[in-house]
Scaffold this active site. Structure first.
Site, PDB file in Angstrom:
ATOM      1  N   GLU A 206      -9.840   6.896   3.922  1.00 31.95           N
ATOM      2  CA  GLU A 206     -10.715   5.969   4.637  1.00 31.95           C
ATOM      3  C   GLU A 206      -9.907   4.709   4.880  1.00 31.95           C
ATOM      4  OE1 GLU A 206     -10.597   5.961   1.342  1.00 31.95           O
ATOM      5  OE2 GLU A 206     -10.199   3.810   1.211  1.00 31.95           O
TER       6      GLU A 206
ATOM      7  N   LYS B  29       0.810  -1.225   0.000  1.00 28.94           N
ATOM      8  CA  LYS B  29       0.000   0.000   0.000  1.00 28.94           C
ATOM      9  C   LYS B  29       0.840   1.270   0.000  1.00 28.94           C
ATOM     10  CE  LYS B  29      -4.444  -1.610   1.510  1.00 28.94           C
ATOM     11  NZ  LYS B  29      -4.232  -3.008   1.930  1.00 28.94           N
TER      12      LYS B  29
ATOM     13  N   SER C 140       1.780  -9.855  -0.946  1.00 30.42           N
ATOM     14  CA  SER C 140       1.412  -8.445  -0.810  1.00 30.42           C
ATOM     15  C   SER C 140       1.728  -7.844   0.555  1.00 30.42           C
ATOM     16  CB  SER C 140      -0.079  -8.262  -1.128  1.00 30.42           C
ATOM     17  OG  SER C 140      -0.883  -9.095  -0.305  1.00 30.42           O
TER      18      SER C 140
END
Ligand code: PLP
Length: 393
Positions: free
Chosen positions: A111, A89, A377
């Site tokens: 968010e 991310k 990930s």
């Protein structure tokens, strides 16, 4: 066939910007400027430098010897788990904070569900000394205390969303309301390849570094830059698009996207969007959505908070309907067992999200010498309590 966005913001029939009138100026400003800013050499220089010195890129491409032996293929792991803050991310939040600076924004909103995107956003705001407000469902704030603490330690304000089910979709609504009220000074950092155009394409471009590196790393290790298979888990789909991006036009590379089946695709507790969903609009774009016949969004379920999402990004909807990529799903049980297997075979504890991609290896038939790249990930530190409960350690 094009797998990329067209000038109207669509991937095939999916995408677009389905937004309230009052958000139009914000989204339009971004649409007009994102490609110009991202192609500026000064922007690229700073982005690449932060990826290298701050995030720790390039992330290694690791040949998993014992896992390979077990499945009878040459399996490589793209180690996004080794990035700063523990997942892919950060690739996107680093990119978007540099973009926000160049747009003259003084305030960032985001968010978050489980808190992973909130942490990645609070991190880059601390790095740049920019005010950060993260909206998070009140229920999620209770469940994810360590990530809430991380965000606060970074100086972010965490605002509970107390409407509806008090989870991610309610937090998203609050963030959008904030953006409508603060159009001039605020940038909204969306955490996956979802939302109105240009977000899906912009986030994909920031995550594309994953496959860009994989190509030269695989060439160094095997002499060929294309594997037979590329695999990744899909929530909204940002790590998967990043992993697929530079292979999209290489039709000899098979792309496999693994969704979360939860307790089973037909159990009523699932997040297998391509299996259960139909075409519809969610969070500002046309895609595939889990919804009732009259368009009410169905609550998804997965043990993995990052995959617990009732939609997928519009580019994935296009890759699915055009059959360029294969969308499959695995259950909570299968994912948890695959997570333990990777830990015992390679000494790597994966995020439960990533473990979904590994679980699908067991359902594949290999001829013996195929090359497979799996996107790891994120790391599993955040999921230890779940693993411990499940296995009774
Ligand atoms: C958030 C998250 C995901 C799911 O998001 P995508 O946008 O589908 O990549 C997957 N893995 C990890 C480790 C995450 O934190």
């Amino acid at each position: 066939m094009s797998y990329h966005v067209n000038e109207r913001g669509y991937f095939g029939t999916f995408g677009g910007a389905y937004i309230p009138e009052m958000l139009y100026p914000n989204v339009e400003e971004l649409r007009e400027k994102y490609l110009v800013i991202m192609s500026d050499p000064k922007f690229q220089e700073e982005y690449q430098q932060l990826l290298r010195d701050y995030v720790g890129r390039p992330s290694p491409l690791y040949f998993a010897g014992r896992l390979s032996k077990k499945y009878g293929a040459n399996i490589f792991l793209k180690r996004e788990d080794l990035n700063h803050t523990g997942a892919h991310k950060i690739n996107n939040t680093v990119g978007q904070i540099l973009l926000a600076e160049r747009l003259g924004k003084k305030r960032i909103i985001a968010e978050t569900g489980a808190g992973q995107h909130g942490v990645a956003t609070a991190t880059v705001c601390a790095l740049k000394g920019i005010e950060c407000v993260v909206y998070m469902g009140a229920v999620d704030i209770e469940r994810q205390a360590p990530n809430v603490a991380r965000m606060k330690m970074m100086g972010a304000t965490v605002i509970p969303a107390t409407s509806g089910s008090q989870t991610l979709k309610d937090a998203t609504n609050e963030a959008l309301r904030d953006w409508i009220n603060n159009p001039v000074d605020t940038h909204y950092i969306i955490g996956s390849v979802v939302g109105p155009h240009p977000y899906p394409d912009m986030v994909a471009r920031f995550q594309a570094i994953i496959s860009e590196e994989t190509k030269w790393q695989l060439k160094e290790k095997t002499g060929k830059e294309n594997p037979d298979y590329v695999m990744a888990c899909v929530g909204g789909g940002s790590n998967a698009i990043g992993m697929f991006y530079h292979f999209l036009n290489d039709e000899d590379v098979k792309l496999i996207a693994v969704e979360a089946a939860g307790k089973g695709v037909d159990s009523g507790e699932s997040a297998a969007t391509t299996y259960l969903g139909t075409e519809g609009v969610l969070h500002g774009s046309r895609s595939i959505v889990m919804q009732t016949p009259d368009g009410q969004v169905i609550e998804p379920y997965s043990i993995s908070a990052g995959l617990d999402y009732p939609g997928i990004g519009p580019q994935h909807a296009h890759l699915h309907t055009s059959k360029r990529a294969l969308y499959v799903s695995v259950t909570d049980d299968e994912a948890l067992n695959a997570g333990l297997e990777l830990t015992r075979l390679e000494g790597i504890i994966p995020a439960i999200e990533s473990a979904h991609a590994f679980a699908y290896l067991d359902k594949m038939k290999f001829k013996g010498d195929e090359t497979v790249v799996v996107c790891l990930s994120g790391r599993g530190d955040k999921d230890l309590a779940n693993y411990m409960n499940y296995f009774g350690f």
